[in-house]
Design a protein around this motif. Structure first.
Motif, PDB file in Angstrom:
ATOM      1  N   ALA A 205      10.002   5.941  -4.429  1.00  0.00           N
ATOM      2  CA  ALA A 205      10.457   7.310  -4.688  1.00  0.00           C
ATOM      3  C   ALA A 205       9.472   8.039  -5.603  1.00  0.00           C
ATOM      4  CB  ALA A 205      11.850   7.285  -5.310  1.00  0.00           C
ATOM      5  N   LEU A 206       8.939   7.315  -6.589  1.00  0.00           N
ATOM      6  CA  LEU A 206       7.986   7.889  -7.542  1.00  0.00           C
ATOM      7  C   LEU A 206       6.729   8.365  -6.819  1.00  0.00           C
ATOM      8  CD1 LEU A 206       7.591   8.212 -10.685  1.00  0.00           C
ATOM      9  CD2 LEU A 206       6.355   6.033 -10.599  1.00  0.00           C
ATOM     10  N   PHE A 207       6.228   7.549  -5.894  1.00  0.00           N
ATOM     11  CA  PHE A 207       5.021   7.891  -5.141  1.00  0.00           C
ATOM     12  C   PHE A 207       5.233   9.160  -4.324  1.00  0.00           C
ATOM     13  CE2 PHE A 207       2.313   7.741  -1.402  1.00  0.00           C
ATOM     14  CZ  PHE A 207       1.067   7.448  -1.945  1.00  0.00           C
ATOM     15  N   HIS A 208       6.337   9.200  -3.575  1.00  0.00           N
ATOM     16  CA  HIS A 208       6.597  10.354  -2.707  1.00  0.00           C
ATOM     17  C   HIS A 208       6.979  11.598  -3.498  1.00  0.00           C
ATOM     18  CE1 HIS A 208       6.037   8.291   1.046  1.00  0.00           C
ATOM     19  NE2 HIS A 208       6.886   7.333   0.704  1.00  0.00           N
ATOM     20  N   HIS A 209       7.443  11.395  -4.730  1.00  0.00           N
ATOM     21  CA  HIS A 209       7.779  12.532  -5.579  1.00  0.00           C
ATOM     22  C   HIS A 209       6.530  13.170  -6.180  1.00  0.00           C
ATOM     23  CE1 HIS A 209       9.556  14.532  -9.243  1.00  0.00           C
ATOM     24  NE2 HIS A 209      10.363  14.955  -8.287  1.00  0.00           N
ATOM     25  N   GLY A 210       5.404  12.461  -6.086  1.00  0.00           N
ATOM     26  CA  GLY A 210       4.141  13.044  -6.556  1.00  0.00           C
ATOM     27  C   GLY A 210       3.393  12.258  -7.593  1.00  0.00           C
ATOM     28  N   ASP A 211       4.021  11.251  -8.196  1.00  0.00           N
ATOM     29  CA  ASP A 211       3.358  10.448  -9.228  1.00  0.00           C
ATOM     30  C   ASP A 211       2.720   9.216  -8.584  1.00  0.00           C
ATOM     31  OD1 ASP A 211       4.202  12.125 -11.414  1.00  0.00           O
ATOM     32  OD2 ASP A 211       6.205  11.307 -11.122  1.00  0.00           O
ATOM     33  N   GLN A 212       1.702   9.460  -7.770  1.00  0.00           N
ATOM     34  CA  GLN A 212       1.134   8.412  -6.930  1.00  0.00           C
ATOM     35  C   GLN A 212       0.473   7.294  -7.726  1.00  0.00           C
ATOM     36  OE1 GLN A 212      -1.400  10.353  -4.034  1.00  0.00           O
ATOM     37  NE2 GLN A 212       0.359  11.045  -2.832  1.00  0.00           N
ATOM     38  N   GLN A 213      -0.367   7.648  -8.678  1.00  0.00           N
ATOM     39  CA  GLN A 213      -1.105   6.615  -9.410  1.00  0.00           C
ATOM     40  C   GLN A 213      -0.172   5.753 -10.239  1.00  0.00           C
ATOM     41  OE1 GLN A 213      -4.373   5.974  -8.798  1.00  0.00           O
ATOM     42  NE2 GLN A 213      -3.798   4.082  -9.884  1.00  0.00           N
ATOM     43  N   GLU A 214       0.843   6.366 -10.854  1.00  0.00           N
ATOM     44  CA  GLU A 214       1.817   5.598 -11.642  1.00  0.00           C
ATOM     45  C   GLU A 214       2.548   4.593 -10.756  1.00  0.00           C
ATOM     46  OE1 GLU A 214       5.719   6.214 -14.555  1.00  0.00           O
ATOM     47  OE2 GLU A 214       4.626   7.972 -13.812  1.00  0.00           O
ATOM     48  N   ALA A 215       2.915   5.028  -9.546  1.00  0.00           N
ATOM     49  CA  ALA A 215       3.604   4.136  -8.605  1.00  0.00           C
ATOM     50  C   ALA A 215       2.708   2.964  -8.213  1.00  0.00           C
ATOM     51  CB  ALA A 215       4.029   4.915  -7.361  1.00  0.00           C
ATOM     52  N   ILE A 216       1.440   3.246  -7.962  1.00  0.00           N
ATOM     53  CA  ILE A 216       0.479   2.197  -7.598  1.00  0.00           C
ATOM     54  C   ILE A 216       0.297   1.213  -8.755  1.00  0.00           C
ATOM     55  CG2 ILE A 216      -1.968   1.748  -7.125  1.00  0.00           C
ATOM     56  CD1 ILE A 216      -1.965   4.313  -5.430  1.00  0.00           C
ATOM     57  N   ASP A 217       0.148   1.735  -9.960  1.00  0.00           N
ATOM     58  CA  ASP A 217      -0.045   0.870 -11.133  1.00  0.00           C
ATOM     59  C   ASP A 217       1.143  -0.074 -11.324  1.00  0.00           C
ATOM     60  OD1 ASP A 217      -2.450   2.088 -11.598  1.00  0.00           O
ATOM     61  OD2 ASP A 217      -1.695   3.432 -13.175  1.00  0.00           O
ATOM     62  N   LEU A 218       2.352   0.451 -11.116  1.00  0.00           N
ATOM     63  CA  LEU A 218       3.550  -0.375 -11.250  1.00  0.00           C
ATOM     64  C   LEU A 218       3.552  -1.503 -10.220  1.00  0.00           C
ATOM     65  CD1 LEU A 218       6.346   2.302 -11.860  1.00  0.00           C
ATOM     66  CD2 LEU A 218       5.604   0.540 -13.463  1.00  0.00           C
ATOM     67  N   HIS A 231       8.045  -6.681  -0.974  1.00  0.00           N
ATOM     68  CA  HIS A 231       8.220  -5.279  -1.348  1.00  0.00           C
ATOM     69  C   HIS A 231       6.921  -4.676  -1.865  1.00  0.00           C
ATOM     70  CE1 HIS A 231      12.559  -5.064  -0.827  1.00  0.00           C
ATOM     71  NE2 HIS A 231      12.660  -6.233  -1.420  1.00  0.00           N
ATOM     72  N   SER A 232       6.207  -5.411  -2.709  1.00  0.00           N
ATOM     73  CA  SER A 232       4.941  -4.904  -3.250  1.00  0.00           C
ATOM     74  C   SER A 232       3.903  -4.731  -2.152  1.00  0.00           C
ATOM     75  CB  SER A 232       4.409  -5.857  -4.330  1.00  0.00           C
ATOM     76  OG  SER A 232       5.197  -5.792  -5.501  1.00  0.00           O
ATOM     77  N   GLN A 233       3.826  -5.697  -1.240  1.00  0.00           N
ATOM     78  CA  GLN A 233       2.854  -5.605  -0.146  1.00  0.00           C
ATOM     79  C   GLN A 233       3.143  -4.382   0.724  1.00  0.00           C
ATOM     80  OE1 GLN A 233       0.240  -7.363  -0.026  1.00  0.00           O
ATOM     81  NE2 GLN A 233       0.620  -9.386  -0.928  1.00  0.00           N
ATOM     82  N   CYS A 234       4.419  -4.154   1.036  1.00  0.00           N
ATOM     83  CA  CYS A 234       4.805  -3.003   1.862  1.00  0.00           C
ATOM     84  C   CYS A 234       4.480  -1.694   1.153  1.00  0.00           C
ATOM     85  CB  CYS A 234       6.303  -3.057   2.185  1.00  0.00           C
ATOM     86  SG  CYS A 234       6.767  -4.301   3.413  1.00  0.00           S
ATOM     87  N   ASN A 235       4.899  -1.600  -0.105  1.00  0.00           N
ATOM     88  CA  ASN A 235       4.673  -0.352  -0.836  1.00  0.00           C
ATOM     89  C   ASN A 235       3.188  -0.045  -1.027  1.00  0.00           C
ATOM     90  OD1 ASN A 235       7.355   0.282  -1.033  1.00  0.00           O
ATOM     91  ND2 ASN A 235       7.556  -0.184  -3.210  1.00  0.00           N
ATOM     92  N   LEU A 236       2.406  -1.051  -1.395  1.00  0.00           N
ATOM     93  CA  LEU A 236       0.979  -0.809  -1.632  1.00  0.00           C
ATOM     94  C   LEU A 236       0.248  -0.448  -0.341  1.00  0.00           C
ATOM     95  CD1 LEU A 236       0.301  -3.575  -4.293  1.00  0.00           C
ATOM     96  CD2 LEU A 236       0.150  -1.087  -4.635  1.00  0.00           C
ATOM     97  N   ALA A 237       0.675  -1.020   0.773  1.00  0.00           N
ATOM     98  CA  ALA A 237       0.088  -0.639   2.069  1.00  0.00           C
ATOM     99  C   ALA A 237       0.334   0.843   2.331  1.00  0.00           C
ATOM    100  CB  ALA A 237       0.683  -1.490   3.185  1.00  0.00           C
ATOM    101  N   VAL A 238       1.568   1.294   2.078  1.00  0.00           N
ATOM    102  CA  VAL A 238       1.928   2.707   2.282  1.00  0.00           C
ATOM    103  C   VAL A 238       1.209   3.598   1.270  1.00  0.00           C
ATOM    104  CG1 VAL A 238       3.821   4.389   2.135  1.00  0.00           C
ATOM    105  CG2 VAL A 238       4.167   2.219   3.331  1.00  0.00           C
ATOM    106  N   PHE A 239       1.153   3.171   0.022  1.00  0.00           N
ATOM    107  CA  PHE A 239       0.552   3.986  -1.040  1.00  0.00           C
ATOM    108  C   PHE A 239      -0.944   4.227  -0.790  1.00  0.00           C
ATOM    109  CE2 PHE A 239       3.845   2.367  -4.393  1.00  0.00           C
ATOM    110  CZ  PHE A 239       4.845   3.022  -3.693  1.00  0.00           C
ATOM    111  N   TYR A 240      -1.666   3.141  -0.562  1.00  0.00           N
ATOM    112  CA  TYR A 240      -3.117   3.284  -0.378  1.00  0.00           C
ATOM    113  C   TYR A 240      -3.443   4.027   0.922  1.00  0.00           C
ATOM    114  CZ  TYR A 240      -4.192   0.305  -4.389  1.00  0.00           C
ATOM    115  OH  TYR A 240      -4.319  -0.192  -5.674  1.00  0.00           O
ATOM    116  N   HIS A 241      -2.666   3.784   1.952  1.00  0.00           N
ATOM    117  CA  HIS A 241      -2.855   4.513   3.210  1.00  0.00           C
ATOM    118  C   HIS A 241      -2.600   6.006   2.980  1.00  0.00           C
ATOM    119  CE1 HIS A 241      -2.744   5.382   7.521  1.00  0.00           C
ATOM    120  NE2 HIS A 241      -1.639   6.083   7.291  1.00  0.00           N
ATOM    121  N   GLY A 242      -1.541   6.298   2.231  1.00  0.00           N
ATOM    122  CA  GLY A 242      -1.204   7.689   1.942  1.00  0.00           C
ATOM    123  C   GLY A 242      -2.272   8.411   1.148  1.00  0.00           C
ATOM    124  N   LYS A 243      -2.986   7.668   0.311  1.00  0.00           N
ATOM    125  CA  LYS A 243      -4.067   8.261  -0.498  1.00  0.00           C
ATOM    126  C   LYS A 243      -5.414   8.266   0.239  1.00  0.00           C
ATOM    127  CE  LYS A 243      -4.522   8.068  -4.826  1.00  0.00           C
ATOM    128  NZ  LYS A 243      -4.869   7.599  -6.190  1.00  0.00           N
TER     129      LYS A 243
END
Length: 342
Positions: A205-218, A231-243
């Motif tokens: 939710a944090l990533f999609h709300h706009g705080d992308q780097q904070e979400a990645i760091d977590l 969960h971490s593997q799924c989220n990081l795949a989405v985060f880095y792809h999104g960036k």
């Protein structure tokens, strides 16, 4: 001769009463579909009946029964709560139906509360025996003073509270209301620190709300603590792809391609993630292996499955999935169809 024919047509048209089906017509169709166990059709007819005849509580109650039958207990209870709000407490059967749905959700205290209220309001009601049986199955001895019983009751109350938080968070996440989801999930992390899923959902939710780097760091921190975290593997795949950092995303994508979870929820998580990052072929294979009966309550199932099907060259299947998803989850229509993703 022409004038006579024209006059006859005018007289005929004047006597034709246009067919305008009302709520009763759609309710009848809905009940017929329900008896045939055609639940998608039943939902469509009964929703229409309720819209045309909003002052008919019976139509909404039958709609709730269809939701219960398909495992959408939260939706069923929302309909029943609306009936109680609109028509007062004289429609007592709602109390038993709500109790039954809460029992299925694992909210045993709420189930007991509504079952008791039903018996109090309808001591000789049609569901008296069922309500008593429901209470006996969830027998919690409230009069016991023993420490052990007190501990059990506290534990059940905590489980019920966690379940309510999960339901609320799930509701907002599925509808992409990231801000509201973050509020709920933040409370969950403080109140239930051992509930691991909450922190990963919070990062999403944090990533999609706009705080992308904070979400990645977590997520990077949590992955370091638990390298096996799906969960971490799924989220990081989405985060880095999104960036647009595809090289970093690939490391996590390759991990997901080699993972085949046992539980249906985790299978959906992986399939949905692969669809989000454009791996439609792999996602489509995963989706076709899912048990739809267990995932009808997930808006994300219909969204990402339809998007995968569309990008695999199956527009008919994609549209069918999307329409069914919009019927079950009206807010899905606000997220754009599968044709908008390509």
């Amino acid at each position: 001769m022409h004038t006579s024919t024209k006059n006859s047509e005018e007289v005929l048209q004047a006597n034709i009463i246009p067919f305008k089906p009302e709520g009763e017509f759609y309710f009848s169709k809905g009940v017929q579909a329900f008896r045939k166990r055609e639940f998608d059709k039943a939902l469509r007819w009964l929703k229409r009946a309720s819209e045309l005849s909003p002052k008919q509580p019976l139509y909404k109650c039958q709609l709730s029964v269809v939701y219960t039958e398909t495992g959408e207990y939260h939706a069923a209870n929302q309909v029943l709560m609306d009936v109680l709000a609109d028509f007062g407490h004289e429609y007592v059967d709602c109390f038993y139906l709500i109790a039954n749905n809460y029992a299925h959700l694992g909210l045993f205290h709420d189930a007991t509360k509504y079952a008791k209220e039903y018996i109090q309001k309808a001591p000789e009601g049609d569901f008296k025996e069922e309500a008593e049986q429901l209470m006996s199955l969830m027998d919690i001895d409230e009069e016991s003073d023993s420490d052990e019983d007190d501990d059990i009751e506290i534990m059940l109350e905590e489980e019920d509270e966690l379940m309510r938080y999960q339901e609320s968070a799930f509701y907002y996440l599925e509808r992409q209301d990231w801000k509201e989801a973050m509020i709920i999930l933040d409370d969950m992390m403080r109140l239930f620190p051992s509930h691991i899923t909450a922190k990963h959902d919070f990062a999403l939710a944090l990533f999609h709300h706009g705080d992308q780097q904070e979400a990645i760091d977590l997520e990077e921190k949590w992955l370091e603590q638990n390298p096996e975290s799906l969960h971490s593997q799924c989220n990081l795949a989405v985060f880095y792809h999104g960036k647009g950092e595809q090289e970093k995303a690939e490391k996590h994508i390759q991990q997901l391609l080699n993972v085949y979870p046992i539980h249906e929820q985790q299978k959906l998580k992986v399939a949905g993630t692969l669809s989000q990052i454009g791996y439609y072929q792999e996602a489509y294979k995963r989706f076709t292996g899912l048990k739809k009966s267990k995932l009808k309550g997930h808006l994300s199932y219909y969204k990402w499955y339809s998007i995968s099907a569309y990008n695999m060259g199956e527009p008919s299947k994609a549209i069918s999935l999307w329409e069914e998803g919009c019927l079950r989850h009206p807010s899905l229509s606000e997220q754009g169809g599968p044709w908008e993703s390509s």
